[in-house]
Design a protein around this motif. Structure first.
Motif, mmCIF file in Angstrom:
data_model
loop_
_atom_site.group_PDB
_atom_site.id
_atom_site.type_symbol
_atom_site.label_atom_id
_atom_site.label_comp_id
_atom_site.label_asym_id
_atom_site.label_seq_id
_atom_site.Cartn_x
_atom_site.Cartn_y
_atom_site.Cartn_z
ATOM 1 N N ARG A 293 -1.908 -21.978 -3.363
ATOM 2 C CA ARG A 293 -3.130 -21.174 -3.541
ATOM 3 C C ARG A 293 -4.332 -22.095 -3.751
ATOM 4 N NH1 ARG A 293 -0.957 -16.097 -7.214
ATOM 5 N NH2 ARG A 293 -2.880 -15.113 -6.537
ATOM 6 N N LYS A 294 -4.480 -22.996 -2.821
ATOM 7 C CA LYS A 294 -5.503 -24.049 -2.961
ATOM 8 C C LYS A 294 -6.911 -23.481 -2.981
ATOM 9 C CE LYS A 294 -7.062 -24.568 1.571
ATOM 10 N NZ LYS A 294 -8.442 -24.843 2.059
ATOM 11 N N ASP A 295 -7.115 -22.287 -2.464
ATOM 12 C CA ASP A 295 -8.436 -21.668 -2.517
ATOM 13 C C ASP A 295 -8.666 -20.887 -3.801
ATOM 14 O OD1 ASP A 295 -9.312 -22.638 -0.052
ATOM 15 O OD2 ASP A 295 -8.283 -21.034 1.026
ATOM 16 N N GLU A 296 -7.723 -20.964 -4.733
ATOM 17 C CA GLU A 296 -7.852 -20.297 -6.031
ATOM 18 C C GLU A 296 -7.661 -21.318 -7.151
ATOM 19 O OE1 GLU A 296 -5.629 -16.503 -6.261
ATOM 20 O OE2 GLU A 296 -5.215 -16.844 -4.128
ATOM 21 N N ARG A 297 -8.384 -22.429 -7.043
ATOM 22 C CA ARG A 297 -8.302 -23.483 -8.060
ATOM 23 C C ARG A 297 -9.645 -23.721 -8.733
ATOM 24 N NH1 ARG A 297 -3.125 -24.706 -9.801
ATOM 25 N NH2 ARG A 297 -1.722 -24.336 -8.052
ATOM 26 N N ASP A 298 -10.542 -22.740 -8.612
ATOM 27 C CA ASP A 298 -11.812 -22.815 -9.335
ATOM 28 C C ASP A 298 -11.519 -22.893 -10.835
ATOM 29 O OD1 ASP A 298 -14.289 -22.427 -10.519
ATOM 30 O OD2 ASP A 298 -14.619 -20.435 -9.681
ATOM 31 N N GLN A 299 -12.020 -23.949 -11.454
ATOM 32 C CA GLN A 299 -11.870 -24.208 -12.878
ATOM 33 C C GLN A 299 -10.430 -24.071 -13.362
ATOM 34 O OE1 GLN A 299 -15.868 -23.282 -15.082
ATOM 35 N NE2 GLN A 299 -15.854 -22.268 -13.078
ATOM 36 N N SER A 300 -9.520 -24.529 -12.497
ATOM 37 C CA SER A 300 -8.227 -24.990 -12.978
ATOM 38 C C SER A 300 -8.488 -26.312 -13.680
ATOM 39 C CB SER A 300 -7.256 -25.176 -11.814
ATOM 40 O OG SER A 300 -7.742 -26.149 -10.898
ATOM 41 N N MET A 301 -7.474 -26.862 -14.334
ATOM 42 C CA MET A 301 -7.666 -28.190 -14.914
ATOM 43 C C MET A 301 -6.516 -29.084 -14.506
ATOM 44 S SD MET A 301 -8.874 -29.365 -18.695
ATOM 45 C CE MET A 301 -9.484 -31.047 -18.943
ATOM 46 N N SER A 302 -6.841 -30.317 -14.148
ATOM 47 C CA SER A 302 -5.849 -31.308 -13.752
ATOM 48 C C SER A 302 -5.816 -32.426 -14.771
ATOM 49 C CB SER A 302 -6.181 -31.882 -12.371
ATOM 50 O OG SER A 302 -6.137 -30.877 -11.380
ATOM 51 N N VAL A 303 -4.618 -32.932 -15.044
ATOM 52 C CA VAL A 303 -4.468 -33.970 -16.049
ATOM 53 C C VAL A 303 -3.476 -35.014 -15.560
ATOM 54 C CG1 VAL A 303 -2.716 -32.588 -17.273
ATOM 55 C CG2 VAL A 303 -3.917 -34.418 -18.477
ATOM 56 N N LEU A 304 -3.853 -36.292 -15.697
ATOM 57 C CA LEU A 304 -2.930 -37.401 -15.464
ATOM 58 C C LEU A 304 -1.982 -37.428 -16.652
ATOM 59 C CD1 LEU A 304 -2.120 -39.950 -13.820
ATOM 60 C CD2 LEU A 304 -3.739 -41.225 -15.244
ATOM 61 N N LEU A 305 -0.732 -37.094 -16.406
ATOM 62 C CA LEU A 305 0.200 -36.879 -17.499
ATOM 63 C C LEU A 305 0.551 -38.172 -18.216
ATOM 64 C CD1 LEU A 305 2.627 -34.343 -15.805
ATOM 65 C CD2 LEU A 305 0.915 -33.851 -17.562
ATOM 66 N N PRO A 306 0.876 -38.069 -19.500
ATOM 67 C CA PRO A 306 1.371 -39.240 -20.233
ATOM 68 C C PRO A 306 2.769 -39.627 -19.744
ATOM 69 C CG PRO A 306 0.525 -37.545 -21.734
ATOM 70 C CD PRO A 306 0.649 -36.915 -20.378
ATOM 71 N N PRO A 307 3.023 -40.955 -19.645
ATOM 72 C CA PRO A 307 2.025 -42.019 -19.707
ATOM 73 C C PRO A 307 1.377 -42.234 -18.345
ATOM 74 C CG PRO A 307 4.192 -42.994 -19.452
ATOM 75 C CD PRO A 307 4.402 -41.496 -19.517
ATOM 76 N N ALA A 308 0.198 -42.843 -18.340
ATOM 77 C CA ALA A 308 -0.510 -43.089 -17.081
ATOM 78 C C ALA A 308 0.321 -43.922 -16.129
ATOM 79 C CB ALA A 308 -1.842 -43.790 -17.378
ATOM 80 N N GLN A 309 1.218 -44.764 -16.662
ATOM 81 C CA GLN A 309 2.054 -45.601 -15.814
ATOM 82 C C GLN A 309 2.944 -44.780 -14.890
ATOM 83 O OE1 GLN A 309 1.428 -46.135 -19.026
ATOM 84 N NE2 GLN A 309 1.462 -48.301 -19.570
ATOM 85 N N ASP A 310 3.261 -43.539 -15.273
ATOM 86 C CA ASP A 310 4.135 -42.703 -14.433
ATOM 87 C C ASP A 310 3.419 -42.150 -13.213
ATOM 88 O OD1 ASP A 310 6.249 -43.168 -16.083
ATOM 89 O OD2 ASP A 310 6.438 -41.112 -16.819
ATOM 90 N N GLN A 311 2.091 -42.098 -13.243
ATOM 91 C CA GLN A 311 1.286 -41.656 -12.103
ATOM 92 C C GLN A 311 1.647 -40.236 -11.651
ATOM 93 O OE1 GLN A 311 -1.267 -44.119 -10.163
ATOM 94 N NE2 GLN A 311 -1.220 -44.059 -12.400
ATOM 95 N N LYS A 312 1.841 -39.353 -12.621
ATOM 96 C CA LYS A 312 2.096 -37.947 -12.327
ATOM 97 C C LYS A 312 0.908 -37.107 -12.787
ATOM 98 C CE LYS A 312 7.141 -38.190 -12.531
ATOM 99 N NZ LYS A 312 8.370 -37.710 -13.210
ATOM 100 N N VAL A 313 0.532 -36.122 -11.974
ATOM 101 C CA VAL A 313 -0.603 -35.254 -12.264
ATOM 102 C C VAL A 313 -0.127 -33.809 -12.257
ATOM 103 C CG1 VAL A 313 -2.812 -34.387 -11.393
ATOM 104 C CG2 VAL A 313 -2.349 -36.843 -11.399
#
Length: 695
Positions: A430-450
């Motif tokens: 639902r990529k057209d329904e991501r208005d003011q969703s929130m994305s976070v680089l998950l802990p730890p940053a070394q894992d490179q998961k969002v």
């Protein structure tokens, strides 16, 4: 052995993790069991002549040799790994991925890894892979970089707690530079201090946390919130979405002291309503763009963006104008890079059109670069596009944005600013329904998961959804996969959410225990129907714990949440469709603040940290992990610079601990960070401020 795809730029910088060690090393106690098979490399395979339970590994374009040498630390054999030419990749000797050779481990336990070594160059690092009982073998983390030495030295470092679903590890020393590395006498010992799994039943604060609505009201509409390294919070309103204030030229900023409960008004030279902002390496705040003019009531003309840019200095509590940007930007993103520069993208231009001009702030020059030096892709990225810096220096556009549908294509992409290439990333639902969703680089940053959470778009669907999508950006062809649905909440009248009903305008805040707190939001993108719900997401289990205590104040449009150094979370703002604004401030105390005494960092000899260094601290008791958290700079459910950097431990008697900082500035961009340690009960210390930067 399966190896992760890592580009040359990342590898040459020591991309994946926290590195460096103390050359000190306590010998193992007699009762300790070394889990490494053939640790001294003395037993050779009769066919290959290579040590049993070990294999030659690595990837990329390089010339190298593996040799069993008699120049050993102990016994008669050691391994010599020499790289004579390196255009990319790395080489390493690793324990084989075989149940007879790969050491078994227990979930939640930590392990001390040690090796004797010599190396002629600094591009060497202890690398660990883990075997997931579902997903198989995968890279886990890099732990400690090895300083150059011509004589054998002992490297010792402790792993983080073993993640759920892991039954075995393999590890070794990676060489990613030209030179010679010799290793011998490996050891791996269970520290016998597992992190307890403490599921909490009930509704007490030790399980769900606790909220307090602060007695003081903000004198400014908190459109933007930035935690400074002074511990104070910069609240920026500009005209605050109030046309009367705009016409009067009344623009506001206030500095909030959450300890004293006081405010200091800051003269505000321009309308920073819906500007961009980011913290620079020295702790000052770069503010770019803002509101040149409001949209016409009949919709014939949209909002217009400013070209101006200012720097707020916490030392003087004042704004200073710098050179203008190349174009106007209303709702621009701002991402700090590994060298301290800032890339700003998106928003609306001075004529209300979508801005396709990239802006590049040079930290060295202290100004925005002119056309010809700021690299251009001439692509419109939307409003507040969530642009997260990856370990190889590229930018990941997560698909989170503000207003309207997503971008054409898959709705998410990787942008190589230097090369000018944009690569679509699939899988975002639902990529057209991501208005003011929130994305976070998950802990730890070394894992490179969002993780991308929630969102909506009332022109497509009347209600926000509860979808989350997860992506592992270490993969050779990263793609989003479905994450767990957001927990349901309830509405103002107590009616529970059902079915696909979710949230827009929500906040996600990284906590020092490595979890992500999710709070606030509304059902509709037209600024109605607040949702009262909060949950705790655990990256280790990819699951939400529902039923956290909920903020008693509605937090919808123009709301935000900020982690404080003491481990509490502040929430600000709420701007309903009637034009009002809630000036109340709420404070959340997470469950860990009700679970016993907090560990204390009793000594930090050095608060200026260089990359690849081991920084010694002393604590008042045993700890199991440590981290750096970058302070918030958030608006409109967007803080692309939020990150948690793991600090692998080297533990010595007397609660003396060396914290191993990554060599890769893309993992921990320069600036001020909150340092916290966590004990075996999962309780974090209050944070101490340290500054990261330097070679």
């Amino acid at each position: 052995m399966a190896w992760p795809y890592r580009r040359r730029a990342a590898v040459m910088l020591g991309a994946s993790g926290a590195l460096t060690l103390a050359a000190l090393g306590a010998p193992m106690a007699a009762a300790d069991v070394n889990l490494v098979k053939n640790p001294g490399l003395e037993i050779l395979d009769g066919t290959t002549g290579f040590p049993q339970c070990w294999e030659k590994s690595g990837y990329g374009d390089n010339d190298h040799t593996f040799t069993v040498t008699g120049t050993a630390y102990g016994g008669s054999r050691a391994l010599d790994l020499t790289i004579t030419r390196l255009a990319g990749g790395d080489r390493k000797a690793m324990m084989t991925e075989d149940p007879d050779c790969a050491p078994p481990v227990s979930q939640g336990h930590q392990y001390d890894l040690s090796v004797w070594y010599t190396t002629s160059q600094p591009n060497t690092v202890i690398t660990v892979f883990r075997h997931d009982t579902t997903a198989g073998w995968q890279w886990w983390t890099d732990l400690a970089a090895l300083p150059v030495t011509g004589t054998f030295q002992h490297a010792l470092v402790r792993t983080p707690p073993v993640p759920p679903g892991t039954d075995r590890l393999t590890w070794g020393v990676t060489n990613y530079g030209v030179g010679t590395l010799v290793t011998d006498d490996y050891a791996m010992v269970d520290t016998a201090a597992p992190v307890p799994d403490t599921p909490c039943a009930g509704t007490g604060p030790e399980c769900v946390g606790q909220w307090q609505v602060r007695p003081e009201l903000s004198p400014a509409r908190a459109m933007h919130a930035v935690l400074l390294h002074t511990g104070k919070v910069l609240l920026i309103a500009g005209s605050g979405n109030d046309t009367d204030l705009f016409q009067a030229g009344t623009f506001k900023t206030t500095l909030y002291d959450p300890v004293a409960g006081t405010f200091t008004d800051i003269p505000t030279p321009a309308d920073f309503f819906c500007a961009g902002h980011v913290q620079l390496a020295d702790g000052r705040v770069l503010v770019m763009g803002g509101n040149k003019d409001y949209a016409a009531p009949d919709g014939s003309v949209g909002y217009k963006g400013l070209k101006v840019s200012y720097i707020f200095d916490p030392a003087t509590n004042s704004y200073t104008r710098i050179n203008d940007m190349l174009a106007g930007h209303w709702y621009p993103s701002a991402t700090i890079m590994g060298n301290g520069d800032v890339i700003s993208l998106g928003g609306l231009a001075e004529d209300s059109s979508g801005t396709v001009v990239n802006e590049h702030y040079s930290a060295a020059q202290g100004q925005w670069l002119p056309m010809g030096q700021a690299k251009q892709a001439w692509s419109f990225w939307g409003l507040y596009p969530a642009m997260i810096l990856l370990q190889d220096g590229r930018l990941f556009y997560t698909g989170s944005h503000v207003f309207g549908p997503g971008l054409p294509g898959t709705g998410a992409s990787i942008y190589d600013y230097d090369a000018g290439t944009i690569t679509d990333v699939p899988g975002l639902r639902r990529k057209d329904e991501r208005d003011q969703s929130m994305s976070v680089l998950l802990p730890p940053a070394q894992d490179q998961k969002v993780l991308t959470v929630g969102g909506g778009n009332h022109t497509v669907s009347p209600s926000a959804h509860r979808l989350t999508d997860l992506i592992d950006l270490k993969q050779p062809a990263p793609a989003y996969v479905p994450g767990p649905d957001l927990p349901h909440g309830h509405y103002t009248d107590g009616t529970p959410q059902t079915g696909a009903e979710g949230k827009v305008y929500l906040s996600t805040v990284i906590l020092p225990d490595g979890k992500v707190f999710e709070t606030g939001g509304a059902l509709h993108t037209y600024r109605e129907t607040p949702v009262f719900e909060a949950s705790m997401y655990d990256p280790a289990t990819n699951a939400f714990t529902p039923g956290m205590a909920t903020d008693p104040v509605p937090r919808t449009y123009h709301s935000s949440a900020v982690l404080l150094p003491d481990g509490r979370v502040l929430t600000f703002g709420n701007n309903p469709g009637d034009g009002s604004f809630d000036l109340r401030i709420s404070m959340y105390s997470p469950p860990y603040l009700f679970r016993g005494d907090r560990p204390v960092i009793t000594s930090i000899p050095n608060t200026q940290w260089t990359y690849g260094s081991a920084q010694r601290i002393v604590t008042d008791g045993p700890i199991v992990k440590a981290s750096l958290i970058r302070p918030a700079a958030v608006t409109h459910s967007s803080d692309p610079n939020q990150r948690y950097v793991d600090l692998p431990l080297t533990v010595f008697p007397g609660n003396v601990i060396d914290l191993n900082l990554t060599t890769n500035p893309n993992i921990a961009p320069p600036g001020w960070y909150m340092l916290t340690v966590v004990n075996a009960a999962g309780v974090p210390s209050a944070a101490s401020w340290v500054h990261v930067g330097g070679a």
